[in-house]
Design an enzyme around this catalytic site. Structure first.
Site: not given
Ligand code: 4NP
Length: 164
Positions: A21-22, A19, A136, A16
């Site tokens: 959340c998803r 790294n 997201d 993702c």
């Molecule tokens: P992920 O979610 O891609 O599902 O881990 C996010 C976590 C942090 C950020 C963006 C998406 N960020 O911009 O910090």
């Protein structure tokens, strides 16, 4: 003397943006389902982000909470995608959304090993690529994490059915 059984593990990398959340959820759910099916030993599973802002951090507390609710553990800390190593080591490069997929392809990932996770959800067969994102949830509320968990759970079950 019996020959030692060699187990060839299939490498599965969930990708993702951050790294936290998803993709950690997908890693934990996939391992959980593989364990339930007695297949955990057949896989080498990891997750990473295309961005490096959260390297070394544990998953977001909202991902940890929704996983815990379903008895799923999230084992790893955040790391950034390493195209040189990861595209060589992992057979499956599984993107959470089309942006993650595009990023991997731009970085040189072999097309035939890249998939959107939700393309394995059989209830979505025939859907356009744009409708196969796990949205997201980072900037939203807890509901988004519940929804992400359900999407990931259905898709990981479909993925296990498809690749085993
Ligand atoms: P992920 O979610 O891609 O599902 O881990 C996010 C976590 C942090 C950020 C963006 C998406 N960020 O911009 O910090």
């Amino acid at each position: 003397m019996s020959a030692r059984k060699q187990i060839e593990r299939t490498g599965v990398l969930f990708v993702c943006l951050g790294n936290i959340c998803r993709s950690p959820l997908a890693e934990g759910v996939f391992l959980h389902l593989a364990h339930e099916r007695g297949m955990e030993d057949r896989f080498h599973v990891d997750s990473c982000g295309t961005g490096g802002w959260h390297v070394g951090e544990r998953p977001d507390h909202r991902s940890v909470a929704v996983a815990k609710k379903h008895g799923v553990k999230l084992p790893s800390r955040a790391r950034k995608l390493d195209p040189f190593e990861d595209f060589d080591r992992f057979h499956w490069l599984i993107a959470m959304d089309s942006e993650n997929e595009r990023e991997m392809l731009t970085e040189g990932a072999p097309r035939e090993r890249v998939r959107l996770l939700r393309s394995f959800d059989v209830t979505l067969s025939g859907a356009k690529a744009a409708d196969l994102d796990v949205p997201d949830p980072y900037y939203g509320g807890v509901d988004g994490f519940d929804q992400a968990f359900s999407m990931i759970q259905r898709a990981c079950a479909g993925m296990l059915d498809a690749i085993c």
